[in-house]
Design a protein around this motif. Structure first.
Motif, PDB file in Angstrom:
ATOM      1  N   ASN A   1     -14.211  18.989  -4.801  1.00  0.00           N
ATOM      2  CA  ASN A   1     -13.339  19.248  -3.669  1.00  0.00           C
ATOM      3  C   ASN A   1     -12.149  18.300  -3.689  1.00  0.00           C
ATOM      4  OD1 ASN A   1     -13.893  16.837  -2.025  1.00  0.00           O
ATOM      5  ND2 ASN A   1     -15.960  17.702  -1.973  1.00  0.00           N
ATOM      6  N   TYR A   2     -11.137  18.689  -2.904  1.00  0.00           N
ATOM      7  CA  TYR A   2      -9.847  18.018  -3.037  1.00  0.00           C
ATOM      8  C   TYR A   2      -9.879  16.581  -2.533  1.00  0.00           C
ATOM      9  CZ  TYR A   2      -4.904  17.457  -3.489  1.00  0.00           C
ATOM     10  OH  TYR A   2      -3.684  17.011  -3.891  1.00  0.00           O
ATOM     11  N   LEU A   3     -10.730  16.323  -1.526  1.00  0.00           N
ATOM     12  CA  LEU A   3     -10.823  14.959  -1.009  1.00  0.00           C
ATOM     13  C   LEU A   3     -11.164  13.986  -2.146  1.00  0.00           C
ATOM     14  CD1 LEU A   3     -10.471  13.804   1.773  1.00  0.00           C
ATOM     15  CD2 LEU A   3     -12.943  13.813   2.047  1.00  0.00           C
ATOM     16  N   GLY A   4     -12.055  14.418  -3.022  1.00  0.00           N
ATOM     17  CA  GLY A   4     -12.423  13.599  -4.165  1.00  0.00           C
ATOM     18  C   GLY A   4     -11.226  13.325  -5.054  1.00  0.00           C
ATOM     19  N   THR A   5     -10.401  14.353  -5.274  1.00  0.00           N
ATOM     20  CA  THR A   5      -9.219  14.167  -6.116  1.00  0.00           C
ATOM     21  C   THR A   5      -8.281  13.132  -5.500  1.00  0.00           C
ATOM     22  OG1 THR A   5      -9.429  16.424  -6.907  1.00  0.00           O
ATOM     23  CG2 THR A   5      -7.298  15.361  -7.212  1.00  0.00           C
ATOM     24  N   ILE A   6      -8.133  13.188  -4.158  1.00  0.00           N
ATOM     25  CA  ILE A   6      -7.292  12.176  -3.498  1.00  0.00           C
ATOM     26  C   ILE A   6      -7.843  10.785  -3.800  1.00  0.00           C
ATOM     27  CG2 ILE A   6      -6.498  11.296  -1.269  1.00  0.00           C
ATOM     28  CD1 ILE A   6      -6.676  14.158  -0.207  1.00  0.00           C
ATOM     29  N   ALA A   7      -9.171  10.645  -3.625  1.00  0.00           N
ATOM     30  CA  ALA A   7      -9.804   9.352  -3.892  1.00  0.00           C
ATOM     31  C   ALA A   7      -9.569   8.929  -5.336  1.00  0.00           C
ATOM     32  CB  ALA A   7     -11.295   9.435  -3.592  1.00  0.00           C
ATOM     33  N   GLY A   8      -9.736   9.879  -6.259  1.00  0.00           N
ATOM     34  CA  GLY A   8      -9.555   9.565  -7.671  1.00  0.00           C
ATOM     35  C   GLY A   8      -8.142   9.097  -7.977  1.00  0.00           C
ATOM     36  N   VAL A   9      -7.158   9.776  -7.391  1.00  0.00           N
ATOM     37  CA  VAL A   9      -5.760   9.412  -7.644  1.00  0.00           C
ATOM     38  C   VAL A   9      -5.482   8.002  -7.127  1.00  0.00           C
ATOM     39  CG1 VAL A   9      -3.388   9.921  -6.974  1.00  0.00           C
ATOM     40  CG2 VAL A   9      -4.892  11.762  -7.699  1.00  0.00           C
ATOM     41  N   ILE A  10      -5.940   7.729  -5.894  1.00  0.00           N
ATOM     42  CA  ILE A  10      -5.686   6.400  -5.322  1.00  0.00           C
ATOM     43  C   ILE A  10      -6.390   5.330  -6.150  1.00  0.00           C
ATOM     44  CG2 ILE A  10      -6.020   4.957  -3.275  1.00  0.00           C
ATOM     45  CD1 ILE A  10      -5.780   7.457  -1.595  1.00  0.00           C
ATOM     46  N   LEU A  11      -7.613   5.648  -6.567  1.00  0.00           N
ATOM     47  CA  LEU A  11      -8.388   4.698  -7.361  1.00  0.00           C
ATOM     48  C   LEU A  11      -7.666   4.339  -8.656  1.00  0.00           C
ATOM     49  CD1 LEU A  11     -11.120   3.275  -7.477  1.00  0.00           C
ATOM     50  CD2 LEU A  11     -12.050   5.265  -8.610  1.00  0.00           C
ATOM     51  N   ILE A  12      -7.222   5.371  -9.375  1.00  0.00           N
ATOM     52  CA  ILE A  12      -6.547   5.142 -10.661  1.00  0.00           C
ATOM     53  C   ILE A  12      -5.246   4.365 -10.438  1.00  0.00           C
ATOM     54  CG2 ILE A  12      -5.348   6.292 -12.560  1.00  0.00           C
ATOM     55  CD1 ILE A  12      -8.046   6.996 -13.025  1.00  0.00           C
ATOM     56  N   THR A  13      -4.491   4.765  -9.403  1.00  0.00           N
ATOM     57  CA  THR A  13      -3.208   4.102  -9.154  1.00  0.00           C
ATOM     58  C   THR A  13      -3.416   2.627  -8.830  1.00  0.00           C
ATOM     59  OG1 THR A  13      -2.475   6.196  -8.228  1.00  0.00           O
ATOM     60  CG2 THR A  13      -1.060   4.289  -7.860  1.00  0.00           C
TER      61      THR A  13
ATOM     62  N   LEU B   1       0.827  -1.207   0.000  1.00  0.00           N
ATOM     63  CA  LEU B   1       0.000   0.000   0.000  1.00  0.00           C
ATOM     64  C   LEU B   1       0.864   1.261   0.000  1.00  0.00           C
ATOM     65  CD1 LEU B   1      -2.806  -1.120   2.467  1.00  0.00           C
ATOM     66  CD2 LEU B   1      -2.883  -0.969  -0.019  1.00  0.00           C
ATOM     67  N   LEU B   2       1.939   1.231   0.786  1.00  0.00           N
ATOM     68  CA  LEU B   2       2.818   2.401   0.817  1.00  0.00           C
ATOM     69  C   LEU B   2       3.460   2.633  -0.540  1.00  0.00           C
ATOM     70  CD1 LEU B   2       4.612   2.330   4.272  1.00  0.00           C
ATOM     71  CD2 LEU B   2       3.066   4.054   3.365  1.00  0.00           C
ATOM     72  N   GLN B   3       3.809   1.522  -1.189  1.00  0.00           N
ATOM     73  CA  GLN B   3       4.434   1.666  -2.500  1.00  0.00           C
ATOM     74  C   GLN B   3       3.454   2.278  -3.503  1.00  0.00           C
ATOM     75  OE1 GLN B   3       5.938  -1.971  -4.067  1.00  0.00           O
ATOM     76  NE2 GLN B   3       6.977  -0.903  -5.740  1.00  0.00           N
ATOM     77  N   GLN B   4       2.192   1.848  -3.411  1.00  0.00           N
ATOM     78  CA  GLN B   4       1.178   2.424  -4.305  1.00  0.00           C
ATOM     79  C   GLN B   4       1.017   3.905  -4.047  1.00  0.00           C
ATOM     80  OE1 GLN B   4       0.223   0.766  -6.870  1.00  0.00           O
ATOM     81  NE2 GLN B   4       1.572  -0.721  -5.910  1.00  0.00           N
ATOM     82  N   LEU B   5       1.013   4.274  -2.747  1.00  0.00           N
ATOM     83  CA  LEU B   5       0.853   5.687  -2.427  1.00  0.00           C
ATOM     84  C   LEU B   5       2.052   6.494  -2.931  1.00  0.00           C
ATOM     85  CD1 LEU B   5      -0.685   5.535   1.135  1.00  0.00           C
ATOM     86  CD2 LEU B   5      -1.751   6.376  -0.961  1.00  0.00           C
ATOM     87  N   GLN B   6       3.236   5.887  -2.878  1.00  0.00           N
ATOM     88  CA  GLN B   6       4.418   6.583  -3.377  1.00  0.00           C
ATOM     89  C   GLN B   6       4.294   6.839  -4.883  1.00  0.00           C
ATOM     90  OE1 GLN B   6       8.058   4.522  -2.703  1.00  0.00           O
ATOM     91  NE2 GLN B   6       9.296   6.151  -3.570  1.00  0.00           N
ATOM     92  N   VAL B   7       3.890   5.804  -5.615  1.00  0.00           N
ATOM     93  CA  VAL B   7       3.707   5.979  -7.059  1.00  0.00           C
ATOM     94  C   VAL B   7       2.576   6.960  -7.333  1.00  0.00           C
ATOM     95  CG1 VAL B   7       3.095   4.790  -9.180  1.00  0.00           C
ATOM     96  CG2 VAL B   7       4.602   3.695  -7.547  1.00  0.00           C
ATOM     97  N   GLY B   8       1.507   6.839  -6.505  1.00  0.00           N
ATOM     98  CA  GLY B   8       0.354   7.717  -6.696  1.00  0.00           C
ATOM     99  C   GLY B   8       0.666   9.171  -6.390  1.00  0.00           C
ATOM    100  N   ALA B   9       1.691   9.418  -5.565  1.00  0.00           N
ATOM    101  CA  ALA B   9       2.004  10.796  -5.177  1.00  0.00           C
ATOM    102  C   ALA B   9       2.339  11.651  -6.398  1.00  0.00           C
ATOM    103  CB  ALA B   9       3.164  10.813  -4.191  1.00  0.00           C
ATOM    104  N   PHE B  10       3.062  11.069  -7.363  1.00  0.00           N
ATOM    105  CA  PHE B  10       3.410  11.846  -8.563  1.00  0.00           C
ATOM    106  C   PHE B  10       2.139  12.254  -9.310  1.00  0.00           C
ATOM    107  CE2 PHE B  10       6.919   8.597  -8.215  1.00  0.00           C
ATOM    108  CZ  PHE B  10       7.741   9.428  -7.481  1.00  0.00           C
ATOM    109  N   LEU B  11       1.242  11.260  -9.479  1.00  0.00           N
ATOM    110  CA  LEU B  11      -0.028  11.563 -10.146  1.00  0.00           C
ATOM    111  C   LEU B  11      -0.824  12.569  -9.325  1.00  0.00           C
ATOM    112  CD1 LEU B  11      -1.992  10.936 -12.437  1.00  0.00           C
ATOM    113  CD2 LEU B  11      -2.899   9.068 -11.077  1.00  0.00           C
ATOM    114  N   GLY B  12      -0.759  12.405  -7.988  1.00  0.00           N
ATOM    115  CA  GLY B  12      -1.523  13.293  -7.115  1.00  0.00           C
ATOM    116  C   GLY B  12      -1.082  14.738  -7.243  1.00  0.00           C
ATOM    117  N   ILE B  13       0.230  14.945  -7.363  1.00  0.00           N
ATOM    118  CA  ILE B  13       0.736  16.322  -7.479  1.00  0.00           C
ATOM    119  C   ILE B  13       0.273  16.934  -8.804  1.00  0.00           C
ATOM    120  CG2 ILE B  13       2.838  17.678  -7.742  1.00  0.00           C
ATOM    121  CD1 ILE B  13       4.136  15.632  -5.761  1.00  0.00           C
ATOM    122  N   ILE B  14       0.342  16.143  -9.883  1.00  0.00           N
ATOM    123  CA  ILE B  14      -0.116  16.657 -11.183  1.00  0.00           C
ATOM    124  C   ILE B  14      -1.613  16.942 -11.124  1.00  0.00           C
ATOM    125  CG2 ILE B  14      -0.363  16.133 -13.624  1.00  0.00           C
ATOM    126  CD1 ILE B  14       2.091  14.382 -13.414  1.00  0.00           C
ATOM    127  N   ALA B  15      -2.367  16.004 -10.513  1.00  0.00           N
ATOM    128  CA  ALA B  15      -3.819  16.156 -10.464  1.00  0.00           C
ATOM    129  C   ALA B  15      -4.209  17.377  -9.641  1.00  0.00           C
ATOM    130  CB  ALA B  15      -4.465  14.891  -9.894  1.00  0.00           C
TER     131      ALA B  15
END
Lengths: 331, 330
Positions: free
Chosen positions: B279-291, B51-65
Motif C-alpha cells: 500500500n501507498y503509505l508504505g511507499t511514503i515511509a520507504g521514500v522518507i527512510l531512503i532520503t 526536515l522540510l528540506q529532506q521532504l523537498q528532496v524526497g518529493a522527487f524520489l516519491g513521485i518516481i516511486a
C-alpha cells in the motif's frame, strides 16, 4: 536414418533452437564485421574482438546460473568490478604470487556469490532485491579498495591470457573454453546442476520430488560469483588497472541479462544454457564492432544499439504464435 | 473488509484501515530511529527547516516511486526509469524553444506526455508481446538513451529550466512548505484513490496476484498493464521535469541515481516485489527512510564506499526483519 534418430534430431533442434539462433546471428554479424574490416580476419583483429567479448561472455555465463533457477543476480556486474579492483591490488609480483592472487580473487568472487545464495536460500528474500542490495555492498567495497583508478597486474600472466596461442588462437577464447570445460559442463551434468533446472521449472514440484532445492540454489549463486570474478580478472589482464566504476558495473549487469535472453535462456527459469549466453554476449559485442566498421556517426550509435537490443529481445515474442490456449500466455 | 487484500490487517482495526501493517510500522519506526540517532549527532537534525528540506528532496524520489509502485504491484518492474527521467527533463526544456510563445506553457505537459508515451510502449511490449518487463523496459531504456544522446548532440536544444519548473521544484509558497511536497501529495492522493476506490485499482492487485485468474474473471489485463506502465513513465518524466527545475538545467545521466532508490523505497515500504500486495503509505515511509538515510550519511561525511555498504546492509536487514518469504512447500 531411422525414425527414432529423426525424432531425436528434431527434439535436439527444438531444444537448442535458442542457442542455434544466437550462434547463427553471431556468425552472420561477425562475417559482416570481418568482411568490412580493413585488415580482414587477422589474428590481431580476432584477439582484440575476443578479449572484449570474453568479458561479457563470462558475466553472462554467471547470470545464466541463477536465471535457470528462476532467480536473478543483479550483483554480477558489481562482483565483476570488485574482482577487477582486488586483482589490481593482489595479482602482482612474481608469477607465483600472481597465481596465488588469482586464486584469492576467484575465492572472493565465489564467497560474494555464496552470500547472495545464503540470503536467498536461508533469508528467503527475493533474489532481485537481495542482489540489488548486496550489489551496493560489493560496489562499496570496490570503492573502498580503489577510491581512484589505478593499480597494476602481473604482466606475464596478463600477456599470456590476452595474447595469442601459437600466434593464431586468441588466448582469451582458450580461457573461456577452459572455463566452460571445467565449470559449466561438469555442473550441467551434476545432480545439483540438473536440480537447478528442476527448481527453475517448478520449485514446489522439485521440492516434493526430493530435489535438493536449497543446495542447488546455493551452488548456482556461488558459481555465478565465481564466474563473474573470472570476468573481472580478465578485465584486469586487459586494462592493467582497476577501477571502481558504477557505470561499468551497471552496464555489465544489464548487458548480461540481455545476453542471457538473446542466448535462448528463459527468464522464467528451467530452460536454457550458458553456451547460449556466451553467444548472446558475442552478438551484443559484435553489434558495437559493426557500428565501428560501418562508420556510423557517433551520435547515432547509442540509438542504433538500443534499437538492435530492443529488437533482439523482442525475438522472444515469437512464442506467442505457438500458444494453443490464451492462458498459456500468463506464465 | 471486502474485496482485495491490500496487505493491511484483515480486521476492521484502525491501523488496518489506514494500511499500517507490520512492515509499514517497522519502516516508520526506523525513520524515528534514524532521526533520534541524527539528533544525538547534532540537534539540527530535528529542526523543521532540515526536515522540510529532506521532504523537498524526497518529493522527487516519491513521485518516481509512485509510478514504480504501480508497476511493482503488477509483479513487473520498470527499468527504463533512468532515461525516462532524463527524457522528461530534456523534452520539457527543449519544448520552450520548439513551441514558440506557447512553449513556456506547453513544456511541462509535453515532458510528462513524452514519458507517458515511452511508458505506453513498455506496456504494449509487456502486454501484447508478452516479453518479461525486466528485459523489455531495459531495451526501452537503451532506446531512450540513444534518442537523448542524438537530441542533445545533434540539435543543440535549449536545456534551461523555465520559471514555472523552478517555481514548482524549489520555491515555497504556502506556510513555507515546499511546492514540490504539494506535488508529491497530489500524486500520492491520486495513487491512493486509484488503488483503493476504483475498479482499476482492484484490477491492479488482482493482476499482481494471478494474471490468469484476473483474465478469467473478465478483467482486461492488458489495459491494466499498459495503464500502469504509462503512469510509471509519466511520473518518471514528471520527476525529471522537476529535477530540471531544481538544478535549473536538464543534463544527461540525471536519472541514473533514481532507479535503485525508487525500487528500494517501494520494497522497504512493504510492497511485495512479486506483486499483488502493498500500500501507498508504505511507499511514503520507504521514500522518507531512503532520503533520510542518504542525507544523514552525507552529513556525517561518510565516504561513498561506506554509504553504499550501509545502504545495502540496511535494505537486507530491514527485509529480513519484515519477515521472510514462504518455504517451498505446498
Amino acid at each position: 536414418m531411422s525414425h527414432g534418430a529423426m525424432s531425436n534430431a528434431r527434439y535436439w533442434l527444438a531444444h537448442n533452437a535458442g542457442v542455434l539462433t544466437a550462434v547463427a546471428l553471431f556468425a552472420v554479424m561477425f562475417t559482416l564485421y570481418v568482411s568490412n574490416h580493413s585488415a580482414g580476419l587477422t589474428p590481431a583483429v580476432a584477439t582484440t574482438a575476443a578479449n572484449k567479448a570474453v568479458l561479457l561472455a563470462l558475466v553472462a555465463m554467471a547470470q545464466t546460473l541463477p536465471v535457470l533457477t528462476r532467480g536473478l543476480d543483479l550483483s554480477v556486474g558489481m562482483v565483476f568490478v570488485l574482482a577487477n579492483c582486488i586483482a589490481s591490488t593482489i595479482v602482482v609480483g612474481s608469477v607465483g604470487t600472481g597465481l596465488l592472487g588469482v586464486a584469492a580473487v576467484l575465492g572472493i568472487g565465489a564467497l560474494a556469490g555464496f552470500i547472495n545464495g545464503a540470503i536467498v536460500v536461508w533469508g528467503r528474500l527475493q533474489p532481485i532485491i537481495t542482489t540489488l542490495a548486496t550489489g551496493a555492498v560489493y560496489y562499496g567495497i570496490s570503492l573502498f579498495i580503489r577510491p581512484s583508478p589505478g593499480g597494476d597486474v602481473q604482466s606475464d600472466i596478463a600477456d599470456l591470457l590476452t595474447g595469442q596461442l601459437f600466434g593464431v588462437v586468441p588466448a582469451a577464447l582458450v580461457v573461456l573454453f577452459f572455463i566452460v570445460l571445467v565449470v559449466w559442463i561438469p555442473y550441467r551434468r551434476s545432480i545439483l546442476g540438473r536440480a537447478a533446472y528442476a527448481v527453475g521449472s517448478n520449485e514446489q514440484a522439485a521440492y516434493m520430488s526430493g530435489v535438493p532445492v536449497q543446495r542447488a540454489k546455493l551452488l548456482a549463486y556461488t558459481l555465478a560469483g565465481l564466474l563473474a570474478s573470472a570476468g573481472g580478472l580478465m578485465l584486469t589482464f586487459n586494462t592493467y588497472s582497476g577501477e571502481a566504476s558504477a557505470p561499468i558495473a551497471g552496464a555489465y549487469t544489464l548487458n548480461s541479462i540481455a545476453a542471457v535472453v538473446i542466448g535462448g535462456t528463459s527468464l522464467f527459469g528451467g530452460w536454457g544454457s550458458a553456451i547460449g549466453s556466451i553467444f548472446g554476449a558475442f552478438v551484443l559485442r559484435t553489434i558495437e564492432d559493426l557500428l565501428f566498421v560501418f562508420d556510423l556517426p557517433p551520435l547515432w550509435q547509442p540509438l542504433f544499439q538500443g534499437v538492435v537490443l530492443l529488437f533482439a529481445v523482442s525475438l522472444g515474442a515469437f512464442r506467442i504464435l505457438r500458444v494453443r490456449n490464451r492462458l498459456e500466455l500468463f506464465t | 473488509m471486502t474485496g482485495v487484500d491490500t496487505g493491511a490487517a484483515r480486521g476492521p482495526s484502525l491501523a488496518g484501515r489506514f494500511g499500517i501493517d507490520r512492515s509499514v510500522a517497522i519502516a516508520f519506526g526506523c525513520i524515528l530511529l534514524i532521526l533520534a540517532g541524527g539528533a544525538l549527532y547534532s540537534p539540527a537534525f530535528l529542526s523543521p527547516e532540515y526536515l522540510l528540506q529532506q521532504l523537498q528532496v524526497g518529493a522527487f524520489l516519491g513521485i518516481i516511486a509512485s509510478g514504480a509502485m504501480m508497476v511493482i504491484l503488477l509483479g513487473h518492474i520498470d527499468l527504463s526509469i533512468p532515461w525516462v527521467v532524463t527524457l522528461g527533463a530534456m523534452m520539457a526544456t527543449a519544448m520552450v524553444g520548439w513551441g514558440g510563445a506557447a512553449g513556456v506553457w506547453l513544456c511541462i505537459p509535453f515532458g510528462v506526455f513524452c514519458g507517458a508515451v515511452v511508458g505506453t510502449l513498455n506496456g504494449l511490449g509487456v502486454a501484447y508481446l508478452r516479453l518479461p518487463s525486466m528485459i523489455f523496459t531495459l531495451g526501452m531504456n537503451a532506446v531512450a538513451q540513444g534518442l537523448m544522446v542524438l537530441h542533445t548532440g545533434g540539435f543543440a536544444p535549449l536545456d534551461q529550466a523555465t520559471k514555472a519548473m523552478h517555481f514548482i521544484a524549489v520555491q515555497r509558497s504556502l506556510f513555507g512548505i515546499p511546492n514540490a511536497l504539494f506535488v508529491w501529495a497530489i500524486v500520492g492522493l491520486f495513487v491512493i484513490y486509484v488503488l483503493r476506490r476504483t475498479a482499476f485499482g482492484r484490477a491492479v492487485y488482482a493482476v499482481g496476484n494471478r494474471e490468469s485468474a484476473a483474465y478469467l474473471s473478465g478483467v482486461n489485463t492488458n489495459r491494466v498493464l499498459i495503464g500502469c506502465f504509462a503512469f510509471s513513465g509519466a511520473m518518471a518524466a514528471f520527476a525529471g521535469v522537476l529535477l530540471a527545475g531544481y538544478s535549473n538545467k536538464a543534463y544527461q545521466n540525471m536519472g541514473d541515481s533514481y532507479l535503485l532508490p525508487a525500487i528500494a523505497a517501494v520494497v522497504l515500504g512493504g510492497t511485495n516485489i512479486l506483486g499483488g500486495r502493498g500500500n501507498y503509505l508504505g511507499t511514503i515511509a520507504g521514500v522518507i527512510l531512503i532520503t533520510l538515510l542518504q542525507s544523514i550519511l552525507s552529513v556525517m561525511q561518510m565516504p561513498e564506499a561506506g554509504r553504499q555498504v550501509i545502504y545495502g546492509c540496511v535494505i537486507i536487514v530491514m527485509l529480513l526483519i519484515y519477515g521472510r518469504g514462504a518455504k517451498a512447500r505446498s
